[in-house]
Design a protein around this motif. Structure first.
Motif, mmCIF file in Angstrom:
data_model
loop_
_atom_site.group_PDB
_atom_site.id
_atom_site.type_symbol
_atom_site.label_atom_id
_atom_site.label_comp_id
_atom_site.label_asym_id
_atom_site.label_seq_id
_atom_site.Cartn_x
_atom_site.Cartn_y
_atom_site.Cartn_z
ATOM 1 N N SER A 243 0.834 -1.209 0.000
ATOM 2 C CA SER A 243 0.000 0.000 0.000
ATOM 3 C C SER A 243 0.866 1.255 0.000
ATOM 4 C CB SER A 243 -0.946 -0.004 1.196
ATOM 5 O OG SER A 243 -0.248 0.157 2.420
ATOM 6 N N PHE A 244 1.984 1.226 0.724
ATOM 7 C CA PHE A 244 2.913 2.356 0.688
ATOM 8 C C PHE A 244 3.598 2.449 -0.668
ATOM 9 C CE2 PHE A 244 3.851 2.569 5.562
ATOM 10 C CZ PHE A 244 2.534 2.921 5.765
ATOM 11 N N GLY A 245 4.011 1.275 -1.192
ATOM 12 C CA GLY A 245 4.729 1.276 -2.457
ATOM 13 C C GLY A 245 3.890 1.772 -3.618
ATOM 14 N N ILE A 246 2.612 1.383 -3.653
ATOM 15 C CA ILE A 246 1.777 1.798 -4.773
ATOM 16 C C ILE A 246 1.489 3.293 -4.712
ATOM 17 C CG2 ILE A 246 -0.552 1.487 -3.805
ATOM 18 C CD1 ILE A 246 -1.185 -0.114 -6.405
ATOM 19 N N ASP A 247 1.480 3.853 -3.501
ATOM 20 C CA ASP A 247 1.321 5.305 -3.373
ATOM 21 C C ASP A 247 2.547 6.028 -3.917
ATOM 22 O OD1 ASP A 247 0.236 7.837 -2.455
ATOM 23 O OD2 ASP A 247 1.691 7.725 -0.822
ATOM 24 N N LEU A 248 3.735 5.515 -3.607
ATOM 25 C CA LEU A 248 4.953 6.129 -4.133
ATOM 26 C C LEU A 248 4.988 6.059 -5.657
ATOM 27 C CD1 LEU A 248 7.697 4.943 -1.603
ATOM 28 C CD2 LEU A 248 6.928 7.289 -2.016
ATOM 29 N N ILE A 249 4.540 4.936 -6.217
ATOM 30 C CA ILE A 249 4.479 4.812 -7.677
ATOM 31 C C ILE A 249 3.587 5.902 -8.260
ATOM 32 C CG2 ILE A 249 3.520 3.391 -9.537
ATOM 33 C CD1 ILE A 249 4.585 0.939 -8.042
ATOM 34 N N ALA A 250 2.410 6.087 -7.664
ATOM 35 C CA ALA A 250 1.461 7.070 -8.179
ATOM 36 C C ALA A 250 2.024 8.484 -8.127
ATOM 37 C CB ALA A 250 0.153 6.989 -7.392
ATOM 38 N N MET A 251 2.660 8.819 -7.014
ATOM 39 C CA MET A 251 3.117 10.198 -6.827
ATOM 40 C C MET A 251 4.438 10.479 -7.544
ATOM 41 S SD MET A 251 0.814 11.831 -5.132
ATOM 42 C CE MET A 251 -0.364 10.872 -6.112
ATOM 43 N N VAL A 252 5.365 9.542 -7.504
ATOM 44 C CA VAL A 252 6.686 9.789 -8.092
ATOM 45 C C VAL A 252 6.610 9.818 -9.616
ATOM 46 C CG1 VAL A 252 9.009 8.861 -8.385
ATOM 47 C CG2 VAL A 252 7.947 8.850 -6.123
ATOM 48 N N PHE A 253 5.839 8.919 -10.211
ATOM 49 C CA PHE A 253 5.845 8.808 -11.670
ATOM 50 C C PHE A 253 4.727 9.606 -12.352
ATOM 51 C CE2 PHE A 253 8.060 4.947 -10.305
ATOM 52 C CZ PHE A 253 9.223 5.061 -11.048
ATOM 53 N N ALA A 254 3.659 9.956 -11.626
ATOM 54 C CA ALA A 254 2.519 10.569 -12.318
ATOM 55 C C ALA A 254 2.049 11.869 -11.682
ATOM 56 C CB ALA A 254 1.354 9.572 -12.376
ATOM 57 N N MET A 255 2.877 12.525 -10.893
ATOM 58 C CA MET A 255 2.502 13.831 -10.365
ATOM 59 C C MET A 255 3.007 14.911 -11.324
ATOM 60 S SD MET A 255 1.160 16.014 -8.396
ATOM 61 C CE MET A 255 0.523 15.111 -6.988
ATOM 62 N N PRO A 256 2.114 15.592 -12.055
ATOM 63 C CA PRO A 256 2.554 16.534 -13.083
ATOM 64 C C PRO A 256 2.670 17.980 -12.597
ATOM 65 C CG PRO A 256 0.212 16.193 -13.290
ATOM 66 C CD PRO A 256 0.654 15.378 -12.088
ATOM 67 N N ARG A 257 2.560 18.200 -11.304
ATOM 68 C CA ARG A 257 2.454 19.558 -10.760
ATOM 69 C C ARG A 257 3.585 20.474 -11.215
ATOM 70 N NH1 ARG A 257 2.070 19.219 -4.491
ATOM 71 N NH2 ARG A 257 4.224 18.515 -4.827
ATOM 72 N N ALA A 258 4.813 19.975 -11.265
ATOM 73 C CA ALA A 258 5.943 20.813 -11.643
ATOM 74 C C ALA A 258 5.871 21.274 -13.092
ATOM 75 C CB ALA A 258 7.257 20.060 -11.399
ATOM 76 N N LEU A 259 5.029 20.610 -13.899
ATOM 77 C CA LEU A 259 4.923 20.949 -15.321
ATOM 78 C C LEU A 259 3.788 21.936 -15.604
ATOM 79 C CD1 LEU A 259 5.342 17.320 -16.719
ATOM 80 C CD2 LEU A 259 7.126 19.009 -16.242
#
Length: 430
Positions: A243-259
């Motif tokens: 559950s922790f790992g899948i959250d990191l996957i979601a945020m690290v690879f698919a957070m577009p905020r900086a763009l």
């Protein structure tokens, strides 16, 4: 008043049954007021920093000043939450945060123009939040029946997300009405005033002492040994790790905020477009929360979590392909709704799966993951965009997150097999 035996109506509207519990209702009101008030400070501090330094670099240092204490004291605060009365810990850590807010107000009124002071106050405020957050979240399963924990978390997430939308808008109005100096002072004052509601709500909580030691007789400690015990438990529990790992996957690879700033400028000519992009995910989370009556009825919470993360990644990828502002906002809102579902199930699994004697420490790890993931995502998105361009960074990140979530779920099926086991965990007076 107990509502554990009340049949839930099969409605799509948000489940408000936990609000019938007086203790939870007070805490929910206090948390909502606190988070809404904090948004005023979160806007005022960078505005004041830029007014003092005229440097984006100094404004960026505020993020570092807030993140480092959060990573350190989040783990320690979780260990303390398993050793002492959580109500007292929440009162003391909230008092620290409130004192810092009063300090920000005092320095603004006095006209102190010190970027270093702003960094120090931001760091201390982050310490208060890092200690209080594990205690606040680990209290929920002690005051709410197990079958209502998902609904309670949904109410909390929806309220805080709404505050994340409305708070900055209200702070922006304040900055527009008054000059910078007066505006930041008013913003700090609003935050300090609303924080008193949190004190009232926390003061009215019943005592929530630590539970008895487990069969081994080992008593939890607030030091490194206590933190290590929590981490040892975590690494032996695939459901929690996944559950922790899948959250990191979601945020690290698919957070577009900086763009968002670059896309707003290149595709939509700048202006108000960037504000809409930054608000879209939160707006979707609020709408998702308001139509979340079904969340508490789902038994296969692990599968629901995986599906939500896949939905987040796909929606992010599709939004990166959009060249109409309204379409991009809609798709980002869909991603925000999926993120709300993901957040609720992650929190619920952690709260109901972990034994109460370790719940604070695991909540501390959860706080670190939730705080660090999006920031790592910002770094990933920005760095990738330098090499591949903004579009591939945005779209590719979403596709990769969805694909990795599926691979993780297939390779390690413990999460998708998980179902909560009802148990009488509500110990405090309701």
């Amino acid at each position: 008043m107990s509502v554990a035996g009340v049949d839930k109506k099969k409605s799509w509207m948000i489940d408000t049954a936990p609000l019938r519990l007086v203790t939870f209702r007070r805490m929910w009101i206090g948390n909502g007021a606190s988070f809404f008030g904090f948004q005023f400070t979160s806007v005022a501090v960078p505005v004041q920093m830029f007014a003092v330094t005229h440097s984006p670099f100094w404004v960026g240092l505020l993020g570092v000043a807030g993140l480092v204490p959060l990573l350190i004291f989040g783990l320690w605060g979780g260990a303390v939450a398993d050793v002492v009365d959580r109500r007292r810990l929440l009162l003391s850590s909230s008092a620290l945060t409130w004192v810092v807010t009063l300090g920000l107000l005092a320095q603004a009124i006095a006209g102190v123009r010190s970027p270093h002071l702003l960094l120090v106050l931001t760091a201390v405020q982050s310490i208060g939040f890092a200690i209080s957050s594990p205690a606040r979240q680990s209290i929920i399963p002690r005051i709410v029946p197990a079958d209502l924990v998902p609904s309670a978390n949904t109410l909390n997430y929806t309220t805080t997300t709404a505050g994340g939308v409305l708070g900055p808008l209200a702070a922006g109005l304040i900055m527009g009405v008054w000059s910078t100096g007066t505006g930041v002072s008013v913003a700090y004052a609003v935050d300090a005033l609303l924080f008193t509601v949190t004190f009232w709500a926390t003061w009215r909580l019943p005592p929530i002492p630590p539970t008895e030691p487990d069969e081994s007789g080992e008593k939890p400690t607030a030091g490194l040994r206590g933190i290590a015990a929590g981490l040892r438990f975590l690494v032996t529990q695939p459901v929690l790790l996944l559950s922790f790992g899948i959250d990191l996957i979601a945020m690290v690879f698919a957070m577009p905020r900086a763009l968002f700033p670059a896309v707003a400028e290149d595709r939509f000519g700048g202006g108000s477009a960037v504000g809409w992009l930054f608000s879209a995910i939160a707006i979707g989370s609020v709408l998702g929360g308001l139509t979340s009556g079904w969340i508490g009825r789902v038994r296969r919470q692990g599968i629901a979590l995986v599906a939500a993360v896949v939905g987040w990644g796909v929606a992010i990828a599709l939004s990166g392909l959009a060249h109409q502002l309204w379409l991009m906002i809609v798709l980002l809102a869909v991603a925000g709704a999926a993120d709300l579902v993901s957040a609720v199930y992650r929190q619920t699994i952690m709260q109901t799966f972990a034994p109460d004697r370790l719940r604070g420490r695991l909540q501390g790890v959860f706080t670190v993951v939730v705080a660090g993931g999006p920031r790592l995502g910002d770094l990933r998105a920005g760095a990738t965009a330098e090499w591949t361009g903004v579009g591939p960074s945005w779209v590719g990140g979403g596709i990769l997150a969805a694909a990795l979530a599926v691979v993780l779920a297939v390779a390690f099926p413990a999460l998708t097999r998980y179902r909560p086991v009802p148990e009488p965990v509500a110990e405090a007076e309701r």
